[in-house]
Design a protein around this motif. Structure first.
Motif, PDB file in Angstrom:
ATOM      1  N   ALA A 375     -11.564   4.084  24.784  1.00 52.26           N
ATOM      2  CA  ALA A 375     -11.754   3.822  23.352  1.00 52.26           C
ATOM      3  C   ALA A 375     -11.038   4.911  22.564  1.00 52.26           C
ATOM      4  CB  ALA A 375     -13.235   3.799  23.008  1.00 52.26           C
ATOM      5  N   ILE A 376     -10.124   4.511  21.713  1.00 50.36           N
ATOM      6  CA  ILE A 376      -9.399   5.448  20.852  1.00 50.36           C
ATOM      7  C   ILE A 376     -10.209   5.614  19.564  1.00 50.36           C
ATOM      8  CG2 ILE A 376      -7.283   5.863  19.551  1.00 50.36           C
ATOM      9  CD1 ILE A 376      -5.849   4.047  21.579  1.00 50.36           C
ATOM     10  N   PRO A 377     -10.618   6.825  19.217  1.00 47.94           N
ATOM     11  CA  PRO A 377     -11.420   6.995  17.997  1.00 47.94           C
ATOM     12  C   PRO A 377     -10.687   6.493  16.759  1.00 47.94           C
ATOM     13  CG  PRO A 377     -11.481   8.982  19.339  1.00 47.94           C
ATOM     14  CD  PRO A 377     -10.437   8.092  19.945  1.00 47.94           C
ATOM     15  N   GLU A 378     -11.463   6.009  15.802  1.00 45.84           N
ATOM     16  CA  GLU A 378     -10.910   5.557  14.535  1.00 45.84           C
ATOM     17  C   GLU A 378     -10.237   6.712  13.797  1.00 45.84           C
ATOM     18  OE1 GLU A 378     -10.881   2.704  12.864  1.00 45.84           O
ATOM     19  OE2 GLU A 378     -12.445   1.408  13.708  1.00 45.84           O
ATOM     20  N   PRO A 379      -9.094   6.462  13.169  1.00 46.73           N
ATOM     21  CA  PRO A 379      -8.559   7.461  12.236  1.00 46.73           C
ATOM     22  C   PRO A 379      -9.574   7.770  11.143  1.00 46.73           C
ATOM     23  CG  PRO A 379      -6.906   5.795  12.719  1.00 46.73           C
ATOM     24  CD  PRO A 379      -8.204   5.307  13.313  1.00 46.73           C
ATOM     25  N   HIS A 380      -9.381   8.884  10.453  1.00 54.08           N
ATOM     26  CA  HIS A 380     -10.295   9.270   9.383  1.00 54.08           C
ATOM     27  C   HIS A 380     -10.373   8.153   8.350  1.00 54.08           C
ATOM     28  CE1 HIS A 380     -11.930  11.585   5.958  1.00 54.08           C
ATOM     29  NE2 HIS A 380     -12.485  12.313   6.916  1.00 54.08           N
ATOM     30  N   GLY A 381     -11.580   7.915   7.855  1.00 55.35           N
ATOM     31  CA  GLY A 381     -11.820   6.799   6.947  1.00 55.35           C
ATOM     32  C   GLY A 381     -10.974   6.815   5.685  1.00 55.35           C
ATOM     33  N   SER A 382     -10.466   7.981   5.291  1.00 55.20           N
ATOM     34  CA  SER A 382      -9.676   8.075   4.065  1.00 55.20           C
ATOM     35  C   SER A 382      -8.315   7.408   4.190  1.00 55.20           C
ATOM     36  CB  SER A 382      -9.503   9.548   3.672  1.00 55.20           C
ATOM     37  OG  SER A 382      -8.859  10.275   4.712  1.00 55.20           O
ATOM     38  N   TRP A 383      -7.894   7.057   5.420  1.00 56.77           N
ATOM     39  CA  TRP A 383      -6.605   6.388   5.609  1.00 56.77           C
ATOM     40  C   TRP A 383      -6.675   4.901   5.298  1.00 56.77           C
ATOM     41  CZ3 TRP A 383      -1.864   8.519   6.941  1.00 56.77           C
ATOM     42  CH2 TRP A 383      -1.880   9.891   7.256  1.00 56.77           C
ATOM     43  N   VAL A 384      -7.861   4.333   5.314  1.00 57.77           N
ATOM     44  CA  VAL A 384      -7.994   2.874   5.233  1.00 57.77           C
ATOM     45  C   VAL A 384      -7.441   2.321   3.930  1.00 57.77           C
ATOM     46  CG1 VAL A 384      -9.641   0.969   5.119  1.00 57.77           C
ATOM     47  CG2 VAL A 384      -9.931   2.769   6.829  1.00 57.77           C
ATOM     48  N   GLU A 385      -7.928   2.825   2.804  1.00 59.44           N
ATOM     49  CA  GLU A 385      -7.532   2.253   1.518  1.00 59.44           C
ATOM     50  C   GLU A 385      -6.026   2.353   1.258  1.00 59.44           C
ATOM     51  OE1 GLU A 385      -8.681   2.433  -3.263  1.00 59.44           O
ATOM     52  OE2 GLU A 385      -9.721   3.708  -1.805  1.00 59.44           O
ATOM     53  N   PRO A 386      -5.389   3.526   1.454  1.00 66.15           N
ATOM     54  CA  PRO A 386      -3.940   3.574   1.202  1.00 66.15           C
ATOM     55  C   PRO A 386      -3.129   2.692   2.144  1.00 66.15           C
ATOM     56  CG  PRO A 386      -4.747   5.690   2.044  1.00 66.15           C
ATOM     57  CD  PRO A 386      -5.939   4.871   1.711  1.00 66.15           C
ATOM     58  N   ILE A 387      -3.572   2.549   3.399  1.00 65.47           N
ATOM     59  CA  ILE A 387      -2.858   1.660   4.323  1.00 65.47           C
ATOM     60  C   ILE A 387      -2.979   0.211   3.852  1.00 65.47           C
ATOM     61  CG2 ILE A 387      -2.967   0.657   6.640  1.00 65.47           C
ATOM     62  CD1 ILE A 387      -3.490   3.459   7.708  1.00 65.47           C
ATOM     63  N   GLU A 388      -4.169  -0.191   3.442  1.00 64.87           N
ATOM     64  CA  GLU A 388      -4.353  -1.564   2.972  1.00 64.87           C
ATOM     65  C   GLU A 388      -3.538  -1.830   1.703  1.00 64.87           C
ATOM     66  OE1 GLU A 388      -8.870  -2.425   4.693  1.00 64.87           O
ATOM     67  OE2 GLU A 388      -8.606  -1.807   2.604  1.00 64.87           O
ATOM     68  N   LYS A 389      -3.499  -0.856   0.806  1.00 66.77           N
ATOM     69  CA  LYS A 389      -2.733  -1.032  -0.429  1.00 66.77           C
ATOM     70  C   LYS A 389      -1.245  -1.137  -0.144  1.00 66.77           C
ATOM     71  CE  LYS A 389      -5.841   1.052  -3.857  1.00 66.77           C
ATOM     72  NZ  LYS A 389      -6.026   2.156  -4.834  1.00 66.77           N
ATOM     73  N   GLU A 390      -0.747  -0.309   0.759  1.00 65.30           N
ATOM     74  CA  GLU A 390       0.679  -0.348   1.081  1.00 65.30           C
ATOM     75  C   GLU A 390       1.031  -1.627   1.834  1.00 65.30           C
ATOM     76  OE1 GLU A 390       4.688   0.912   1.185  1.00 65.30           O
ATOM     77  OE2 GLU A 390       2.950   1.340  -0.110  1.00 65.30           O
ATOM     78  N   TRP A 391       0.128  -2.082   2.701  1.00 64.98           N
ATOM     79  CA  TRP A 391       0.361  -3.356   3.385  1.00 64.98           C
ATOM     80  C   TRP A 391       0.464  -4.488   2.364  1.00 64.98           C
ATOM     81  CZ3 TRP A 391      -1.571  -8.200   3.622  1.00 64.98           C
ATOM     82  CH2 TRP A 391      -1.150  -9.014   4.683  1.00 64.98           C
ATOM     83  N   ALA A 392      -0.442  -4.505   1.404  1.00 65.19           N
ATOM     84  CA  ALA A 392      -0.437  -5.553   0.385  1.00 65.19           C
ATOM     85  C   ALA A 392       0.846  -5.497  -0.441  1.00 65.19           C
ATOM     86  CB  ALA A 392      -1.659  -5.410  -0.526  1.00 65.19           C
ATOM     87  N   ARG A 393       1.322  -4.294  -0.734  1.00 66.07           N
ATOM     88  CA  ARG A 393       2.556  -4.170  -1.516  1.00 66.07           C
ATOM     89  C   ARG A 393       3.748  -4.711  -0.739  1.00 66.07           C
ATOM     90  NH1 ARG A 393       6.988  -1.166  -2.387  1.00 66.07           N
ATOM     91  NH2 ARG A 393       6.671   0.113  -0.513  1.00 66.07           N
ATOM     92  N   ARG A 394       3.787  -4.432   0.568  1.00 65.03           N
ATOM     93  CA  ARG A 394       4.936  -4.830   1.387  1.00 65.03           C
ATOM     94  C   ARG A 394       4.877  -6.289   1.830  1.00 65.03           C
ATOM     95  NH1 ARG A 394       7.818  -0.648   4.328  1.00 65.03           N
ATOM     96  NH2 ARG A 394       7.263   1.418   3.532  1.00 65.03           N
ATOM     97  N   TYR A 395       3.678  -6.737   2.185  1.00 62.73           N
ATOM     98  CA  TYR A 395       3.593  -8.041   2.845  1.00 62.73           C
ATOM     99  C   TYR A 395       2.619  -9.024   2.197  1.00 62.73           C
ATOM    100  CZ  TYR A 395       5.328  -4.778   6.415  1.00 62.73           C
ATOM    101  OH  TYR A 395       6.014  -3.801   7.082  1.00 62.73           O
ATOM    102  N   GLY A 396       1.848  -8.556   1.226  1.00 60.86           N
ATOM    103  CA  GLY A 396       0.758  -9.373   0.712  1.00 60.86           C
ATOM    104  C   GLY A 396       1.167 -10.535  -0.156  1.00 60.86           C
ATOM    105  N   ALA A 397       2.371 -10.475  -0.752  1.00 62.94           N
ATOM    106  CA  ALA A 397       2.797 -11.547  -1.656  1.00 62.94           C
ATOM    107  C   ALA A 397       3.041 -12.852  -0.902  1.00 62.94           C
ATOM    108  CB  ALA A 397       4.062 -11.131  -2.403  1.00 62.94           C
TER     109      ALA A 397
END
Length: 397
Positions: A375-397
Motif C-alpha cells: 500500500a502506497i500512502p496517500e500524498p498529503h491532503g493539500s495536493w488534492v484540490e490543486p490537482i483537481e483544479k488543474e485537471w479540470a482546466r486541462r481536460y474538464g471541458a
C-alpha cells in the motif's frame, strides 16, 4: 507521530467481551454512563445499500447494549458536512447537528486546521488497543497528516483494478503496462471524472508512479513548485487520454458506472478502492465469476478511513461509545465479511483472542485479490484540490 499516550481500556459487559489484557477504568465507565440516552447523528455516505445496512446493524447493537441511539444521516459529499460544522461553530452553536462523521483526506485536514474537531479521543477508546498501528501506519496518518487522536480508524482501502479473465487474461500491472495496454485496446480503458474520489485516486497513483521525486508529495503542497512537480503527471495523461474511452473527451461519473461498463463488455478494466468489491459484486450476481482483482506489482495508493467527532457535537459521549463499538473485533469482523460489506479491518489479528480471530477466518472467494501489493500512502491532503483544479482546466471541458 506526536501521540505519546495510549490508554488500554476495556468495555465490560456480558454481551461484549473485552480483550483479556485490557482494564476497565472509571473514566470510560463515566463516558458510558453519560452516553446512555443520547442520540448520535452519524453523518456518513449513504450511497451503498450494504454499507447502510451495516450501519443500521451497528446502531441497533449499540442501542441495545449501551442505550445509545444512532441516527444515520446519509450524505453524498462529506465536504458539505464540514461546511455545516464550520457554519454552526461560526454562529456560536454549542450543540451542533453533527455528532460523528465518516471522514478522511482533505476533509479531515480542513477540520483539523480550522479547529473543528473534538479530541484527542481515539486512543482512549478501549478497542483502540487492538488497532494495527505498526503494520498499518495509515491508522495514525491520514493522507500524510498525523491524526493525533482526532479521528478513530474504521476501515482500510487500497486502489484495486478489476478485469474479466476471459477477455483480459494478462491485465496491466504497472503504469508502463497500462499505457501500452490502452494503446493496444483503444476505447476500452478509462477512469472516473475527478473530483470523484476514485478518479482523483487514479490521478494520485499516476502522480507517484510517474515522478522520480515521490517524497515531494508527502509534504504540504507549495504552489510555487506545483507546476514542476506535476509535469510528469500531465505528460502521462497526455499520452493516455487519446486511447481512452471516447478518446478521453468524456469520463464516467463514478466507479459504479465503470463496473457496469466492465460487466457489459464496454470496458476491459474497472477500478475500486475496496479490494473485496469484485467479490461482493460476484456474490450478488452483478459481475461474472471470471472477474479478477489485482493491484500494480509495485503497489497502489492505500489509506484508512475514519470517524471523527466535531468540536460542537451534542452527544460526544455517545459518539465515543459508537466509535468504540465500530472498532471492536465483533463489528470489524462483520464489516470484513464479503456477505455484509467486505471492508478490510484496521485491527491487528495477532492481538485478538482465538475466538475473536476465528470471526475473520474465511475461504477466499472469486474476485478477491489473491496477492496484495504494498500500500502506497496517500500524498498529503493539500495536493488534492490543486490537482483537481488543474485537471479540470486541462481536460474538464
Amino acid at each position: 507521530m506526536n501521540i505519546t499516550r495510549r490508554h488500554l481500556l476495556a468495555l465490560s459487559t456480558s454481551s461484549f467481551a473485552a480483550p483479556a489484557f485490557a482494564q476497565t477504568t472509571p473514566a470510560w465507565s463515566a463516558i458510558e454512563a453519560k452516553a446512555k440516552g443520547q442520540t448520535v447523528y452519524f453523518n456518513a455516505w449513504g450511497g451503498a445499500e450494504t454499507i447502510n445496512a451495516y450501519i443500521q446493524w451497528a446502531a441497533g447493537e449499540v442501542e441495545k447494549r449501551f442505550g445509545v441511539k444512532v441516527e444515520h444521516v446519509k450524505v453524498t459529499d462529506t465536504a458539505d458536512v464540514v461546511k455545516r460544522v464550520r457554519n454552526e461553530k461560526a454562529a456560536g452553536k454549542a450543540n451542533g447537528t453533527v455528532d460523528l462523521v465518516w471522514i478522511n483526506g482533505e476533509n479531515f485536514l480542513t477540520m483539523k486546521r480550522e479547529g473543528l474537531l473534538f479530541g484527542p479521543f481515539a486512543e482512549g477508546l478501549p478497542s483502540y488497543a487492538l488497532v494495527d498501528v505498526h503494520g498499518k501506519p495509515t491508522t495514525r496518518l491520514d493522507f500524510s497528516e498525523p491524526t493525533e487522536g482526532l479521528e478513530a480508524p474504521w476501515g482500510m482501502a487500497q486502489l484495486t483494478f478489476m478485469a474479466d479473465s476471459k477477455r483480459t487474461p494478462k491485465p496491466p500491472r504497472s503504469l508502463a503496462e497500462l499505457l501500452a495496454f490502452a494503446k493496444a485496446n483503444p476505447g476500452r480503458v478509462t477512469y472516473p471524472r475527478p473530483p470523484n474520489f476514485h478518479g482523483t485516486t487514479f490521478l494520485k497513483q499516476l502522480l507517484v508512479d510517474s515522478s522520480e521525486y515521490r517524497s515531494t508529495f508527502y509534504k504540504p503542497v507549495a504552489m510555487e513548485s506545483f507546476a514542476k512537480a506535476t509535469t510528469p503527471l500531465w505528460a502521462t495523461l497526455d499520452q493516455l487520454h487519446p486511447h481512452l474511452w471516447r478518446a478521453g473527451k468524456q469520463f464516467p461519473q463514478n466507479a459504479e458506472a465503470m463496473r457496469q461498463m466492465l460487466a457489459d463488455g464496454e470496458l476491459q478494466l474497472a477500478l475500486t478502492f475496496n479490494p473485496n468489491d469484485a467479490a461482493n459484486e460476484i456474490a450478488a450476481n452483478r459481475l461474472p465469476a471470471s472477474v479478477t482483482s489485482y493491484q500494480f506489482n509495485s503497489g497502489t495508493i492505500g489509506n484508512t478511513h475514519f470517524v471523527a467527532i466535531p468540536v460542537n457535537a451534542s452527544a460526544k459521549e455517545g459518539a465515543q461509545v459508537f466509535a468504540n463499538f465500530l472498532l471492536s473485533a465483533e463489528a470489524q469482523a462483520r464489516k470484513a465479511d464479503i456477505a455484509v460489506w467486505g471492508d478490510p479491518t484496521v485491527l491487528a489479528l495477532d492481538k485478538l483472542s482465538n475466538a475473536e480471530r476465528a470471526r475473520f477466518a474465511a475461504k477466499p472467494l472469486p474476485g478477491q485479490v489473491e496477492k496484495s501489493a504494498p500500500a502506497i500512502p496517500e500524498p498529503h491532503g493539500s495536493w488534492v484540490e490543486p490537482i483537481e483544479k488543474e485537471w479540470a482546466r486541462r481536460y474538464g471541458a
